[in-house]
Design a protein around this motif. Structure first.
Motif, PDB file in Angstrom:
ATOM      1  N   ARG A 186      45.572  24.756  35.952  1.00 42.89           N
ATOM      2  CA  ARG A 186      44.240  24.360  36.430  1.00 42.89           C
ATOM      3  C   ARG A 186      43.935  25.060  37.755  1.00 42.89           C
ATOM      4  O   ARG A 186      42.830  25.559  37.971  1.00 42.89           O
ATOM      5  N   ARG A 187      44.919  25.100  38.632  1.00 38.62           N
ATOM      6  CA  ARG A 187      44.754  25.763  39.930  1.00 38.62           C
ATOM      7  C   ARG A 187      44.466  27.245  39.746  1.00 38.62           C
ATOM      8  O   ARG A 187      43.546  27.797  40.363  1.00 38.62           O
ATOM      9  N   GLN A 188      45.236  27.906  38.887  1.00 37.46           N
ATOM     10  CA  GLN A 188      45.049  29.328  38.639  1.00 37.46           C
ATOM     11  C   GLN A 188      43.691  29.605  38.008  1.00 37.46           C
ATOM     12  O   GLN A 188      43.013  30.589  38.359  1.00 37.46           O
ATOM     13  N   THR A 189      43.284  28.736  37.087  1.00 43.42           N
ATOM     14  CA  THR A 189      41.999  28.918  36.403  1.00 43.42           C
ATOM     15  C   THR A 189      40.847  28.741  37.374  1.00 43.42           C
ATOM     16  O   THR A 189      39.875  29.514  37.359  1.00 43.42           O
ATOM     17  N   ARG A 190      40.948  27.734  38.235  1.00 48.42           N
ATOM     18  CA  ARG A 190      39.891  27.507  39.232  1.00 48.42           C
ATOM     19  C   ARG A 190      39.768  28.728  40.149  1.00 48.42           C
ATOM     20  O   ARG A 190      38.654  29.184  40.434  1.00 48.42           O
ATOM     21  N   GLN A 191      40.903  29.262  40.587  1.00 51.63           N
ATOM     22  CA  GLN A 191      40.862  30.434  41.467  1.00 51.63           C
ATOM     23  C   GLN A 191      40.258  31.635  40.743  1.00 51.63           C
ATOM     24  O   GLN A 191      39.507  32.407  41.342  1.00 51.63           O
ATOM     25  N   ARG A 192      40.574  31.781  39.478  1.00 53.81           N
ATOM     26  CA  ARG A 192      40.035  32.905  38.704  1.00 53.81           C
ATOM     27  C   ARG A 192      38.522  32.811  38.612  1.00 53.81           C
ATOM     28  O   ARG A 192      37.813  33.804  38.786  1.00 53.81           O
ATOM     29  N   ILE A 193      38.019  31.627  38.305  1.00 55.23           N
ATOM     30  CA  ILE A 193      36.572  31.437  38.201  1.00 55.23           C
ATOM     31  C   ILE A 193      35.912  31.702  39.552  1.00 55.23           C
ATOM     32  O   ILE A 193      34.868  32.357  39.638  1.00 55.23           O
ATOM     33  N   MET A 194      36.537  31.206  40.607  1.00 56.26           N
ATOM     34  CA  MET A 194      35.982  31.405  41.952  1.00 56.26           C
ATOM     35  C   MET A 194      35.915  32.884  42.302  1.00 56.26           C
ATOM     36  O   MET A 194      34.913  33.357  42.862  1.00 56.26           O
ATOM     37  N   MET A 195      36.953  33.634  41.977  1.00 57.18           N
ATOM     38  CA  MET A 195      36.953  35.061  42.292  1.00 57.18           C
ATOM     39  C   MET A 195      35.923  35.813  41.468  1.00 57.18           C
ATOM     40  O   MET A 195      35.258  36.719  41.977  1.00 57.18           O
ATOM     41  N   ASP A 196      35.786  35.448  40.188  1.00 57.36           N
ATOM     42  CA  ASP A 196      34.770  36.092  39.350  1.00 57.36           C
ATOM     43  C   ASP A 196      33.375  35.860  39.916  1.00 57.36           C
ATOM     44  O   ASP A 196      32.552  36.780  39.974  1.00 57.36           O
ATOM     45  N   ARG A 197      33.117  34.635  40.336  1.00 58.20           N
ATOM     46  CA  ARG A 197      31.809  34.326  40.905  1.00 58.20           C
ATOM     47  C   ARG A 197      31.639  34.992  42.266  1.00 58.20           C
ATOM     48  O   ARG A 197      30.537  35.426  42.632  1.00 58.20           O
ATOM     49  N   GLY A 198      32.735  35.051  43.016  1.00 63.23           N
ATOM     50  CA  GLY A 198      32.676  35.668  44.332  1.00 63.23           C
ATOM     51  C   GLY A 198      32.337  37.150  44.267  1.00 63.23           C
ATOM     52  O   GLY A 198      31.597  37.673  45.111  1.00 63.23           O
ATOM     53  N   LYS A 199      32.873  37.830  43.252  1.00 61.48           N
ATOM     54  CA  LYS A 199      32.597  39.258  43.108  1.00 61.48           C
ATOM     55  C   LYS A 199      31.109  39.499  42.850  1.00 61.48           C
ATOM     56  O   LYS A 199      30.565  40.545  43.225  1.00 61.48           O
ATOM     57  N   ALA A 200      30.462  38.536  42.185  1.00 59.33           N
ATOM     58  CA  ALA A 200      29.041  38.665  41.886  1.00 59.33           C
ATOM     59  C   ALA A 200      28.174  38.261  43.074  1.00 59.33           C
ATOM     60  O   ALA A 200      27.081  38.807  43.273  1.00 59.33           O
ATOM     61  N   LYS A 201      28.672  37.328  43.889  1.00 63.82           N
ATOM     62  CA  LYS A 201      27.858  36.782  44.981  1.00 63.82           C
ATOM     63  C   LYS A 201      28.086  37.484  46.309  1.00 63.82           C
ATOM     64  O   LYS A 201      27.128  37.775  47.030  1.00 63.82           O
ATOM     65  N   ASN A 202      29.338  37.746  46.640  1.00 59.57           N
ATOM     66  CA  ASN A 202      29.672  38.256  47.969  1.00 59.57           C
ATOM     67  C   ASN A 202      30.034  39.736  47.907  1.00 59.57           C
ATOM     68  O   ASN A 202      31.021  40.114  47.282  1.00 59.57           O
ATOM     69  N   ASP A 203      29.227  40.567  48.561  1.00 64.31           N
ATOM     70  CA  ASP A 203      29.465  42.009  48.574  1.00 64.31           C
ATOM     71  C   ASP A 203      30.411  42.338  49.723  1.00 64.31           C
ATOM     72  O   ASP A 203      29.996  42.822  50.784  1.00 64.31           O
ATOM     73  N   ILE A 204      31.695  42.067  49.510  1.00 59.89           N
ATOM     74  CA  ILE A 204      32.685  42.255  50.568  1.00 59.89           C
ATOM     75  C   ILE A 204      32.829  43.723  50.933  1.00 59.89           C
ATOM     76  O   ILE A 204      32.991  44.076  52.106  1.00 59.89           O
ATOM     77  N   LYS A 205      32.767  44.598  49.942  1.00 53.85           N
ATOM     78  CA  LYS A 205      32.910  46.028  50.211  1.00 53.85           C
ATOM     79  C   LYS A 205      31.826  46.511  51.172  1.00 53.85           C
ATOM     80  O   LYS A 205      32.108  47.273  52.117  1.00 53.85           O
TER      81      LYS A 205
END
Length: 247
Positions: free
Chosen positions: A192-211
């Motif tokens: 569950r922890r790993q899945t939550r982090q995966r979803i968060m990172m997928d959404r983060g890549k779409a929302k936050n332009d870190i590069k």
């Protein structure tokens, strides 16, 4: 690394010492030897804490402003079942020989009732010979179609036909020690922890332009290099990097 930490500070997501300690405890729960293995190669505890802090900083920057509920995790798990499915696996031993003549010698040994592992130790030219041909437990999808078919139609305790290696001369055959059926992973707290982090990172890549944010920081950063030739080379490198990445 300094830019990552600076960006984390600006965004208000710099990992705290308690968060670093909690992450270390979690990693030790998964691998009790994690810390000992780190220290055994000459690295220090401070370096370990720094490494964890850097990992956390990257994750928190990418996922800033994003949260995922248990219900969303459950829905993702339900809709992406293949992602959580462990394919059929086989526990195997292997014998590798240089040519057909050596394969015949192995066949005679096996027909005489000798144990596959002992024959592997005596006859195999593979690196696994010393361990009796231990090949490990592997998903069938990792194997070639011919080997996969032979294992699927074989039985536990039997061995496959000989197969030709890519060089056309070397041959190999497997002994099937066990077959593990395909199964869906249970939704454990760790999954569950790993899945939550995966979803968060997928959404983060779409929302936050870190590069883009890091490129902006690179362009403003003051880098003091005393050697003029190296300073000029560094400036050209950074200018080319920012140009190629749209910064």
């Amino acid at each position: 690394e300094r830019l990552i930490f600076q960006l984390a500070q600006e965004k208000g997501v710099m990992p705290t010492n308690p968060e670093v300690d909690a992450e270390l405890r979690h990693r030790l729960e998964l691998n009790p030897k994690y810390q000992d293995e780190w220290l055994a190669v000459g690295r220090t505890q401070d370096e370990l804490n720094y490494d964890i802090k850097f990992d956390l900083a990257q994750f928190k920057i990418l996922t800033a402003g994003i949260s995922v509920t248990d219900q969303e995790v459950d829905q993702f798990y339900k809709e992406n079942r293949p992602m959580f499915t462990i394919p059929k696996q086989a526990k195997l031993r292997v014998i590798v020989v240089r040519n057909a003549v050596d394969a015949d010698v192995v066949d005679k040994d096996l027909t005489a009732g000798k144990v596959f592992a002992e024959v592997a130790k005596a006859r195999s030219v593979d690196v696994t010979a010393s361990s009796g041909g231990e090949y490990g437990t592997v998903p069938l999808t990792y194997l070639t179609e011919g080997v996969r078919t032979a294992i699927n139609t074989g039985k536990i305790g039997s061995y496959t036909p000989w197969f030709d290696a890519s060089d056309g001369a070397t041959k190999f055959r497997f002994f099937i020690e066990n077959i593990i059926a395909e199964r869906v992973q249970e939704m454990t707290p760790e999954l569950r922890r790993q899945t939550r982090q995966r979803i968060m990172m997928d959404r983060g890549k779409a929302k936050n332009d870190i590069k883009k944010e890091l490129n902006a920081m690179r362009s403003k950063a003051t880098i003091d290099i005393k050697d003029k030739a190296f300073a000029d080379a560094y400036k050209k490198f950074i200018d080319a990097y920012l140009k190629s990445s749209g910064g």
